[in-house]
Design an enzyme around this catalytic site. Structure first.
Site, PDB file in Angstrom:
ATOM      1  CG  HIS A  82      32.949  51.726  49.560  1.00 20.26           C
ATOM      2  ND1 HIS A  82      33.081  52.268  50.816  1.00 20.26           N
ATOM      3  CD2 HIS A  82      34.209  51.506  49.093  1.00 20.26           C
ATOM      4  CE1 HIS A  82      34.377  52.379  51.109  1.00 20.26           C
ATOM      5  NE2 HIS A  82      35.072  51.920  50.079  1.00 20.26           N
ATOM      6  CG  HIS A  84      39.359  53.414  43.566  1.00 18.57           C
ATOM      7  ND1 HIS A  84      40.183  54.001  44.505  1.00 18.57           N
ATOM      8  CD2 HIS A  84      38.659  52.464  44.249  1.00 18.57           C
ATOM      9  CE1 HIS A  84      39.973  53.445  45.683  1.00 18.57           C
ATOM     10  NE2 HIS A  84      39.064  52.505  45.559  1.00 18.57           N
ATOM     11  CG  HIS A 139      40.617  48.298  44.637  1.00 25.91           C
ATOM     12  ND1 HIS A 139      40.745  47.621  45.821  1.00 25.91           N
ATOM     13  CD2 HIS A 139      40.189  49.537  44.977  1.00 25.91           C
ATOM     14  CE1 HIS A 139      40.398  48.403  46.831  1.00 25.91           C
ATOM     15  NE2 HIS A 139      40.067  49.579  46.351  1.00 25.91           N
ATOM     16  CG  ASP A 174      36.393  55.067  46.909  1.00 26.87           C
ATOM     17  OD1 ASP A 174      36.108  56.140  46.349  1.00 26.87           O
ATOM     18  OD2 ASP A 174      37.343  54.939  47.693  1.00 26.87           O
ATOM     19  CG  ASP A 175      35.625  49.835  46.047  1.00 30.67           C
ATOM     20  OD1 ASP A 175      36.660  50.479  45.795  1.00 30.67           O
ATOM     21  OD2 ASP A 175      35.440  49.223  47.110  1.00 30.67           O
TER      22      ASP A 175
END
Length: 267
Positions: A229, A134, A138, A83-84
């Site tokens: 991540h 995502h 965010h 993620d991210d």
């Protein structure tokens, strides 16, 4: 299955019965309900809101929306997800490790991080990795956005990805793993599939690498989806060891769409 819709129906049925009792019975008979009506109404609303909020943090319960958290398979297959990203420094290092290990992963990208990293996104896709959505911002306030604003973020991020790789992601991972009614409505509008995990590494907490690896390996089971991540010290320094450990445990790391039997991109 206990869902938000069923909770809401139950809530209104109880509320209706309280109102009917107050209208037709309490005024003539008195009693507990009439005397404590304010407390009962407050408790009912508090319980309804409390359950709804608490279940938003348990996405795999499917309470607010259908979420896929693991694959259904008898084979010892698992998937790695990040993620991210994309991160211009750390994502390329991850790609090198994955290439050396001949592993294909799924990256859930934040839209605002894509801008300026288009070549990296194209490289990642070209090397056989999957890309998911995502959100665009965010934001820490994302879960308080309106469904309309959320949907706009998802569509914007998908468009950025499609402009680069020519494919529009079908997978969405909610920021912070929270699914609430607004997120559910935005997913219905955009037709994205909510994908979470069943092994949360907590690599962002910078715990001892050995404990993080042991936790992941201990929880492995056929169909597991592992959350990592792009940007953490753990991923940056211990990913190679983790992938080796998964292999030594007898598991094969497969692409997420193969594990879940769901197309990763819109058809």
């Amino acid at each position: 299955m206990f869902t938000f819709r069923r909770l809401t129906i139950l809530f209104f049925l109880v509320l209706l019965n309280l109102n009917l009792w107050n209208i037709f019975f309490s005024r003539s008979t008195g009693g507990f309900i009439q005397t404590h009506a304010a407390v009962l109404y407050f408790s009912l609303f508090t319980l309804y809101a409390g359950i709804s909020v608490a279940m938003a943090f348990l996405p795999c319960s499917n309470f607010h929306h259908t979420v896929t958290c693991h694959g259904t398979t008898d084979d010892k297959w698992v998937s790695i997800t990040f993620d991210d990203g994309p991160d211009p420094v750390k994502t390329p290092l991850i790609l090198e490790v994955l290439k050396n290990q001949e592993v294909y992963a799924t990256f859930f990208f934040i839209g605002k991080n894509i801008e300026g990293n288009e070549l990296l996104v194209k490289r990642l896709s070209g090397e056989g990795h999957l890309i998911g959505n995502h959100s665009f911002s965010h934001s820490g306030w994302f879960d308080l956005f309106s469904a309309k604003r959320m949907a706009a973020e998802l569509l914007k991020t998908n468009q950025l990805i499609e402009n680069i790789i020519g494919k529009s992601p079908a997978f969405f991972r909610p920021p912070f793993g929270v699914i609430n009614p607004m997120v559910s409505k935005s997913l219905q509008k955009t037709r994205l599939k909510a994908i979470c995990w069943d092994i949360r590494s907590l690599d962002t907490l910078n715990k001892a690498a050995e404990k993080t690896s042991q936790k992941i390996l201990r929880k492995l089971k056929p169909g597991s989806v592992i959350l990592l991540h792009d940007h953490t010290k753990y991923t940056g320094h211990h990913l190679d060891e983790l992938l080796t450990g998964i292999g030594n445990a007898g598991y094969r790391i497969v692409p997420l769409d193969k594990l879940l039997k769901i197309p990763a991109y819109a058809v």
